[in-house]
Scaffold this motif. Structure first.
Motif, PDB file in Angstrom:
ATOM      1  N   ALA A 356      16.117   4.009 -17.915  1.00 19.63           N
ATOM      2  CA  ALA A 356      14.980   4.457 -17.111  1.00 19.63           C
ATOM      3  C   ALA A 356      15.006   3.766 -15.760  1.00 19.63           C
ATOM      4  CB  ALA A 356      13.655   4.181 -17.816  1.00 19.63           C
ATOM      5  N   PHE A 357      14.360   4.401 -14.805  1.00 19.44           N
ATOM      6  CA  PHE A 357      14.258   3.887 -13.447  1.00 19.44           C
ATOM      7  C   PHE A 357      12.773   3.735 -13.128  1.00 19.44           C
ATOM      8  CE2 PHE A 357      18.048   6.351 -13.978  1.00 19.44           C
ATOM      9  CZ  PHE A 357      19.041   5.557 -13.434  1.00 19.44           C
ATOM     10  N   SER A 358      12.384   2.563 -12.669  1.00 20.38           N
ATOM     11  CA  SER A 358      10.965   2.298 -12.442  1.00 20.38           C
ATOM     12  C   SER A 358      10.779   1.623 -11.093  1.00 20.38           C
ATOM     13  CB  SER A 358      10.398   1.426 -13.562  1.00 20.38           C
ATOM     14  OG  SER A 358      11.179   0.261 -13.746  1.00 20.38           O
ATOM     15  N   PHE A 359       9.693   2.007 -10.420  1.00 25.75           N
ATOM     16  CA  PHE A 359       9.452   1.546  -9.059  1.00 25.75           C
ATOM     17  C   PHE A 359       7.960   1.318  -8.848  1.00 25.75           C
ATOM     18  CE2 PHE A 359      12.824   4.709  -9.203  1.00 25.75           C
ATOM     19  CZ  PHE A 359      13.906   4.019  -8.671  1.00 25.75           C
ATOM     20  N   LYS A 360       7.657   0.437  -7.908  1.00 28.58           N
ATOM     21  CA  LYS A 360       6.284   0.317  -7.431  1.00 28.58           C
ATOM     22  C   LYS A 360       5.986   1.487  -6.499  1.00 28.58           C
ATOM     23  CE  LYS A 360       6.862  -3.873  -5.782  1.00 28.58           C
ATOM     24  NZ  LYS A 360       6.566  -5.162  -5.134  1.00 28.58           N
ATOM     25  N   TYR A 361       4.770   2.011  -6.587  1.00 29.43           N
ATOM     26  CA  TYR A 361       4.383   3.089  -5.691  1.00 29.43           C
ATOM     27  C   TYR A 361       4.444   2.616  -4.245  1.00 29.43           C
ATOM     28  CZ  TYR A 361       1.582   6.349  -3.030  1.00 29.43           C
ATOM     29  OH  TYR A 361       1.147   7.226  -2.066  1.00 29.43           O
ATOM     30  N   SER A 362       5.026   3.453  -3.395  1.00 31.76           N
ATOM     31  CA  SER A 362       5.065   3.171  -1.967  1.00 31.76           C
ATOM     32  C   SER A 362       4.595   4.413  -1.227  1.00 31.76           C
ATOM     33  CB  SER A 362       6.482   2.786  -1.511  1.00 31.76           C
ATOM     34  OG  SER A 362       7.411   3.811  -1.806  1.00 31.76           O
ATOM     35  N   THR A 363       3.758   4.217  -0.237  1.00 33.52           N
ATOM     36  CA  THR A 363       3.224   5.361   0.513  1.00 33.52           C
ATOM     37  C   THR A 363       4.318   5.976   1.359  1.00 33.52           C
ATOM     38  OG1 THR A 363       2.523   3.893   2.305  1.00 33.52           O
ATOM     39  CG2 THR A 363       0.892   4.423   0.616  1.00 33.52           C
ATOM     40  N   ARG A 364       4.423   7.295   1.280  1.00 38.05           N
ATOM     41  CA  ARG A 364       5.380   8.022   2.104  1.00 38.05           C
ATOM     42  C   ARG A 364       4.591   8.801   3.133  1.00 38.05           C
ATOM     43  NH1 ARG A 364       8.041   5.414   2.378  1.00 38.05           N
ATOM     44  NH2 ARG A 364       9.911   6.560   2.971  1.00 38.05           N
ATOM     45  N   PRO A 365       4.782   8.497   4.414  1.00 36.06           N
ATOM     46  CA  PRO A 365       4.029   9.186   5.460  1.00 36.06           C
ATOM     47  C   PRO A 365       4.166  10.699   5.349  1.00 36.06           C
ATOM     48  CG  PRO A 365       5.250   7.336   6.372  1.00 36.06           C
ATOM     49  CD  PRO A 365       5.701   7.482   4.949  1.00 36.06           C
TER      50      PRO A 365
END
Length: 462
Positions: A356-365
């Motif tokens: 699995a691949f997991s990431f912190k949410y990051s705002t995308r303009p």
């Protein structure tokens, strides 16, 4: 969202023509790797040779990814180093062109030229077939931005691989679909890659035949939402990805098929039948869910619930019991509570992903998620991600350990670190290290797994 690769990959064009040299640096996902290969082929037909040393290049091309936070900043940082290199080369009387391609190019466009005057060409992922013409304009002194979505089909304009030249790898990517119509609120893909577009059956089959004739025996079909592929079959009926897989599996020389990345809403009965009936289709499925909380899934515009996702996996496992699941997760989406996060952990416990691949949410303009209130504090996202990754890692290692003692076929892909070692891929996409003996790269060999490490399996030949 296409599964993201770790790190960067350097891809180069095939040598032909005069002595101009190109260095292509690829960031991000498998789609970008595929695009870099196609750009390399287009540049090869225009007289560019490959180089693995950036300092030797007459053209440096950054093929960029915009999925993660700070992607643009990374590109600008790399461009700053290239600017200094270009100016040093100019003092020596040597020319170097700098180009930016891919999703950051699509998103930033003119801003790249404004911020970095040394960039000559900015070209989007839907227009890279026009790269040779853009470079000719740049050589004449024009600064080129070509990010309008192409009216023509870019695949119709790319040079064809020469038949009979064995590639570096026995496995290859083949793009069958681009773009996405799902508009998840966290994702920039619909804005950088555009609407869902499917390649024609004839284009796909023709490229598959060329790959096989050049020594490829494992093909991974690619798309931002690959299981949304549709096209006309030979009899004029509407086909989906399942039909395409049945058709490709009949091509002599294709030993293995995979596909990525999928959306739960596009897993239909025909695609499940392909998993049930096609030995060539590997029992490994990347099916992102992103969250286990229905409230967060709704805010993400995923248009499915956690229960619906789990029921879908149950149906898939019913027809292919040995299938291994892979997924994507975003932690800390705006408004995520501890209860929401616990629902994600509960879902992970039920599915037990092999990878699995997991990431912190990051705002995308430009995405709706960037405008949402109740953003989760960074330290909370970091702590939750650590907990999720610990659970995912435990399941991944348990899956690897369950392979010890099993017999399986692996496709040998490259030499190992030690003399006599070869590395292949298991049906579940794991690296497997084995003493090759009389086997060669490209062979399919039967092995027994003897040990499981953090990132690979060890095996003995049978």
């Amino acid at each position: 969202m296409t599964q993201e690769t770790t790190g960067t990959t350097d891809m180069t064009a095939s040598a032909t023509g005069n002595q101009r040299k190109v260095f292509i640096k690829t960031y991000g996902c498998q789609m970008n790797v595929y695009d870099s290969e196609r750009m390399g082929e287009a540049l090869a037909s225009d007289g560019y040779q490959p180089t693995e040393t950036m300092d030797d290049a007459d053209l440096v091309l950054l093929n960029t990814c915009h999925i993660r936070e700070k992607a643009a900043e990374k590109v600008y940082s790399a461009l700053g180093r290239l600017r200094d290199m270009k100016r040093e080369r100019a003092r020596e009387g040597r020319e170097m062109l700098i180009g930016v391609a891919g999703c950051v190019a699509q998103a930033e466009g003119e801003e790249i030229l404004r911020r970095v005057p040394d960039v000559s060409v900015v070209i989007g992922p839907q227009t890279y077939h026009r790269l040779p013409e853009a470079l000719r304009r740049a050589k004449a002194g024009e600064r080129v931005v070509d990010t309008d979505y192409a009216v023509e089909d870019k695949f119709d304009y790319l040079p064809k691989k020469e038949r009979g030249n064995r590639p570096k790898n026995v496995s290859a990517f083949l793009t069958v679909q681009e773009g996405c119509d799902k508009f998840c609120t966290f994702c920039v893909v619909p804005y950088t890659r555009g609407a869902e577009v499917s390649r024609s059956l004839n284009q796909i089959v023709d490229e598959a035949h060329r790959l096989v004739e050049n020594g490829v025996s494992e093909i991974t079909l690619l798309g931002q939402n690959v299981n949304a592929w549709h096209g006309n079959g030979p009899d004029g009926t509407e086909w989906g990805l399942g039909d395409l897989l049945f058709h490709l599996a009949a091509i002599d020389g294709i030993k293995r098929l995979r596909y990525t990345t999928s959306h739960p809403r596009d897993m239909d009965d025909r695609l499940m039948a392909a998993h049930r009936d096609l030995p060539a289709l590997m029992p490994y499925l990347h099916l992102p869910v992103q969250s286990g909380s229905d409230r967060i899934l709704k805010a993400m515009n995923r248009k499915h619930t956690a229960e619906e996702y789990l029921a879908l996996i149950g149906r898939i496992r019913a027809v292919r019991p040995d299938i291994a699941m892979s997924g994507d997760f975003i932690v800390g989406f705006p408004g995520e509570t501890e209860e929401d996060f616990q629902a994600t952990l509960d879902l992970v416990e039920k599915v037990r992903y092999a990878q699995a691949f997991s990431f912190k949410y990051s705002t995308r303009p430009g995405t709706p998620g960037a405008e949402l209130e109740d953003q989760v504090p960074e330290d909370v996202k970091t702590e939750r991600l650590a907990r999720l990754q610990a659970l995912l890692t435990r399941h991944q290692r348990e899956f690897a350990a369950s392979c010890v003692g099993r017999e399986m076929d692996i496709l040998l892909e490259k030499p190992g670190r030690e003399d006599g070692q070869l590395i292949g891929r298991s049906p579940w996409l794991q690296s497997v290290v084995v003493l090759g003996g009389d086997a060669a790269i490209g062979d399919m060999v039967r092995v027994r797994i003897t040990a499981a490490g953090p990132n690979s399996l060890a095996a003995e030949r049978l």
